[in-house]
Design an enzyme around this catalytic site. Structure first.
Site, mmCIF file in Angstrom:
data_model
loop_
_atom_site.group_PDB
_atom_site.id
_atom_site.type_symbol
_atom_site.label_atom_id
_atom_site.label_comp_id
_atom_site.label_asym_id
_atom_site.label_seq_id
_atom_site.Cartn_x
_atom_site.Cartn_y
_atom_site.Cartn_z
ATOM 1 N N ASP A 145 0.761 -1.057 -0.326
ATOM 2 C CA ASP A 145 -0.096 -0.128 0.231
ATOM 3 C C ASP A 145 0.681 0.964 0.164
ATOM 4 O OD1 ASP A 145 0.887 0.346 2.820
ATOM 5 O OD2 ASP A 145 -1.018 -0.664 3.609
ATOM 6 N N ASN B 42 -7.091 -2.205 14.063
ATOM 7 C CA ASN B 42 -8.447 -2.550 13.804
ATOM 8 C C ASN B 42 -8.771 -3.691 13.133
ATOM 9 O OD1 ASN B 42 -7.820 -1.350 11.792
ATOM 10 N ND2 ASN B 42 -9.284 0.058 11.255
ATOM 11 N N HIS C 194 -7.429 -4.230 10.215
ATOM 12 C CA HIS C 194 -6.708 -4.119 8.668
ATOM 13 C C HIS C 194 -5.574 -4.257 8.514
ATOM 14 C CE1 HIS C 194 -4.953 -0.202 9.526
ATOM 15 N NE2 HIS C 194 -3.792 -1.013 9.087
ATOM 16 N N GLU D 164 -9.443 -1.282 4.977
ATOM 17 C CA GLU D 164 -9.855 -1.386 6.603
ATOM 18 C C GLU D 164 -11.980 -1.751 7.030
ATOM 19 O OE1 GLU D 164 -8.340 0.647 8.506
ATOM 20 O OE2 GLU D 164 -7.828 2.634 7.359
HETATM 21 C C1 GLP Z 1 0.419 0.637 8.228
HETATM 22 C C2 GLP Z 1 -0.038 0.077 7.754
HETATM 23 C C3 GLP Z 1 -1.058 -1.715 7.896
HETATM 24 C C4 GLP Z 1 0.296 -2.464 8.887
HETATM 25 C C5 GLP Z 1 -0.353 -1.032 9.690
HETATM 26 C C6 GLP Z 1 0.514 -1.749 11.381
HETATM 27 O O1 GLP Z 1 -1.978 1.249 8.967
HETATM 28 N N1 GLP Z 1 -0.969 -0.344 5.920
HETATM 29 O O2 GLP Z 1 0.732 -2.645 6.244
HETATM 30 O O3 GLP Z 1 0.785 -3.297 9.367
HETATM 31 O O4 GLP Z 1 -0.104 0.424 9.843
HETATM 32 O O5 GLP Z 1 1.024 -0.776 11.450
HETATM 33 P P1 GLP Z 1 2.524 -0.889 12.706
HETATM 34 O O6 GLP Z 1 3.017 -1.979 12.421
HETATM 35 O O7 GLP Z 1 3.211 0.237 12.505
HETATM 36 O O8 GLP Z 1 1.559 -1.526 13.790
#
Ligand code: GLP
Length: 257
Positions: free
Chosen positions: A67, A135, A137, A142
């Site tokens: 993404d 959440n 995702h 989402e």
């Molecule tokens: C972002 C990314 C996700 C990732 C999420 C969790 O929103 N788009 O791919 O898994 O963050 O992030 P973290 O690993 O910093 O908790």
């Protein structure tokens, strides 16, 4: 679903990286799906380390990121483009032509999703790395997302913007939109490795493993993937109900539990 509970984040990162390193040794032309966020940082450190020790090379590896934010440029320090160069690509021998990150050029916003799907076409990823949002995702799919989506432009959940505001100077600066592989693209990978750590992820990890499969918690779709490994530290595993309906292997490699 296979679950590996590790004693801490460093151990989880090492175990996840070991799977990628083994796969890369067997197949130097690996097609690798990459994730951003803080969770995969330890994996990338281990991969760089293995590269520096001449154990692996990225010369023939093709990468596909999940993404990217829409609304900030690729040169912004918090773009996922910058993130990947800063935390992995600049330190290994990857060929720039083999790097695929969704384009976020606003002037062509209507074409971006199809363009990325075309790049994914014929490039089934051998391994897809994933983090998870609080959440539920994955990528930027989402809650409420269609489980059959391919790449699309998404409006980010307020919870996600709040969670990710720690990387920006204020929540107002967090982009409101992103481009993300859809659930269908993610599920098409041959193998999925999801890494999570910390108490903040404990509830969503239990839902992912034991919850009803639903777009309310997009990560629950992973219950249906034939080769998905969830690698978590003890904090992220602390709310895991180990005797629920889902069929999984519990493999406590480092932990005594
Ligand atoms: C972002 C990314 C996700 C990732 C999420 C969790 O929103 N788009 O791919 O898994 O963050 O992030 P973290 O690993 O910093 O908790």
């Amino acid at each position: 679903m296979k679950i590996i509970i590790c004693k801490d984040y460093a151990d989880a990162s090492q175990q996840a990286a070991a799977i990628v390193i083994k796969a890369l040794i067997v197949n130097p032309k690996l097609k690798l799906g990459l994730a951003t966020g803080s969770s995969p940082l330890g994996i990338y450190k281990n991969l760089i380390d293995a590269y520096k020790k001449n154990i692996i090379s990225f010369k023939d590896v093709k990468t596909f990121n999940l993404d990217e934010y829409v609304g900030i440029s690729r040169s912004h320090p918090e773009s996922y483009y910058s993130f990947m160069y800063e935390n992995l690509f600049k330190d290994v021998d990857i060929n720039d032509d083999n790097i695929n990150i969704p384009n976020n050029d606003l002037s062509r916003v209507d074409d971006l999703a199809e363009e990325y799907d075309n790049k994914l076409l014929g490039n089934q990823r051998d391994i897809q790395l994933l983090g998870i949002g609080s959440n539920g995702h994955i990528g930027f799919n989402e809650p409420g997302t269609s489980l059959s989506n391919e790449t699309f432009i998404v409006e980010l959940d307020e919870q996600t913007r709040e969670d990710n505001s720690r990387f920006f100077s204020s929540i107002e600066e967090v982009p409101k939109f992103a481009i993300t592989m859809g659930i269908k693209n993610i599920m098409y990978a041959k193998k999925i490795i999801l890494i999570a750590s910390g108490i903040k992820k404990a509830e969503v990890i239990n839902k992912t493993v034991n919850g009803e499969i639903s777009n309310k918690v997009p990560a629950t779709i992973l219950q249906l993937h034939p080769n998905c490994t969830i690698i978590i530290d003890e904090d992220a595993a602390s709310k895991l109900e180990l005797d629920k309906k889902v069929d999984y292997t519990y493999s406590a490699l480092s932990s005594k539990r």
